[in-house]
Scaffold this active site. Structure first.
Site, mmCIF file in Angstrom:
data_model
loop_
_atom_site.group_PDB
_atom_site.id
_atom_site.type_symbol
_atom_site.label_atom_id
_atom_site.label_comp_id
_atom_site.label_asym_id
_atom_site.label_seq_id
_atom_site.Cartn_x
_atom_site.Cartn_y
_atom_site.Cartn_z
ATOM 1 N N GLY A 197 10.412 -1.455 5.074
ATOM 2 C CA GLY A 197 10.574 -2.683 5.832
ATOM 3 C C GLY A 197 9.340 -3.552 5.706
ATOM 4 N N CYS A 198 9.489 -4.819 6.059
ATOM 5 C CA CYS A 198 8.375 -5.764 5.911
ATOM 6 C C CYS A 198 7.245 -5.459 6.894
ATOM 7 C CB CYS A 198 8.876 -7.196 6.074
ATOM 8 S SG CYS A 198 9.989 -7.455 7.483
ATOM 9 N N TYR A 199 7.568 -5.269 8.168
ATOM 10 C CA TYR A 199 6.529 -4.950 9.141
ATOM 11 C C TYR A 199 5.804 -3.639 8.789
ATOM 12 C CZ TYR A 199 8.220 -8.578 12.422
ATOM 13 O OH TYR A 199 8.581 -9.765 13.023
#
Length: 346
Positions: free
Chosen positions: A149-151
């Site tokens: 995921g990006c986070y």
């Protein structure tokens, strides 16, 4: 040429995949699937790709699409990649899943956070978490990559040197993250309506975001013991970009230069991670369209805390660019292939 299929090609991450792969010298796109736009030329959905691809969107026939490709990218919401993964494994092909279906190692844990039953839990043991700077050797040898995921990309890259070297008190980790609106996808919603997001700044999913267990899982592996974090995401009125500000208490007295040197040594040779010098802070605009993660770190002697700034383009290093980086590793290509571009500024 590596034959590539993109399943879910008309979302934002799908469009980034097509943009990157259409310029990749070792790739031939063979299928772009879309539930909403099947039968329509892809460039009519995304005009910026006119003359980069003449392909039409097609409906998904899992067996037929997998049969035509060497590697399949799934850019789908959680819960939709499991049947595809089973067919990929059956046919002996490779998969890079940009969704969440294979990021968590435990099927029951996945169900708790995503409220979906995992239908192929036996494949979780085969999936490799696709953060190249941490798991490069495993990615090179696997057939199923769970793209991060990006986070979590910003958080794990931001904290890895400290956690690995046992320099921080794990109970004090705070991750404060801000994302552009494109992270919510292309689907229409009140939350991402222009009038709701413009000139607005808001936290969401406080103490409940689904990327939390992913962050904790990967940091726990680096630490060699379970750890928990406080993670709060925010939505900012910009299209793309992500910046995480990370805080933790230091276990020993280190000054800013010592910590910066630690980061430089840890990421030495990592092309897509840039440890910025003193006085040069990461900013999202400098990374737009690039696959870089920019890090900056300092020590606050007054509070005995370390402060890490970690920035990416959420659609590139936070999704599609990292997915292509993983594909390059899986096929023994130069990791930079198709990705060697600097950010757009201003």
């Amino acid at each position: 040429m590596i034959k590539v299929a993109v399943i879910g090609a008309t979302g934002y991450t799908g469009a980034e995949l097509v943009r990157i792969l259409s310029r990749h010298g070792e790739v031939q796109l063979v299928a772009l699937t879309s539930r909403s736009y099947h039968g329509k030329p892809y460039w009519q959905v995304y005009p910026h790709l006119y003359q980069y691809t003449e392909m039409e969107c097609e409906e998904l026939d899992i067996s037929r699409v997998v049969d035509r490709a060497d590697v399949i990218f799934t850019a789908l919401p959680h819960g939709h990649s499991m049947d595809i993964a089973a067919e990929v494994v059956r046919q002996g092909k490779k998969l890079v899943d940009l969704g969440a279906d294979f990021r968590l190692n435990d099927g029951a844990h996945y169900k708790r956070w995503y409220q979906v039953e995992h239908t192929v839990p036996e494949l979780l043991a085969e999936a490799v978490y696709g953060l190249p700077e941490i798991n490069r050797q495993q990615i090179a040898a696997c057939t199923l990559v769970a793209n991060p995921g990006c986070y979590p990309t910003t958080a794990v890259l931001g904290l890895a040197p400290l956690v690995k070297n046992k320099l921080i008190d794990h109970s004090t980790i705070i991750i404060d993250s801000k994302s552009g609106v494109s992270g919510a996808g292309r689907g229409l919603s009140l939350k991402t309506h222009f009038s709701e997001t413009n000139e607005n700044f808001q936290a969401y999913a406080v103490a409940a975001h689904r990327h939390t267990p992913e962050i904790e899982q990967e940091l726990s592996k680096l630490a060699g013991q379970p750890l928990t974090v406080s993670f709060t995401p925010h939505l900012t009125p910009m299209t793309r970009g992500m910046l995480s500000t990370i805080y933790a208490g230091l276990n020993e007295s280190l000054d800013a230069e010592e910590i910066r040197r630690l980061y430089q040594e840890y990421y030495a040779g990592e092309y897509f991670v840039r440890v910025l010098p003193a006085g040069v802070l990461p900013q999202t605009k400098a990374l737009a369209g690039s696959n870089y993660c920019d890090l900056w770190v300092t020590a606050d002697a007054r509070t005995k805390r370390v402060i890490v700034l970690s920035a990416i383009d959420n659609l590139v290093k936070g999704a599609s660019g990292q997915a292509v980086q993983n594909m390059n590793i899986m096929f023994g290509l130069d990791e930079r292939a198709g990705l060697d571009a600097v950010g757009l500024f201003p």
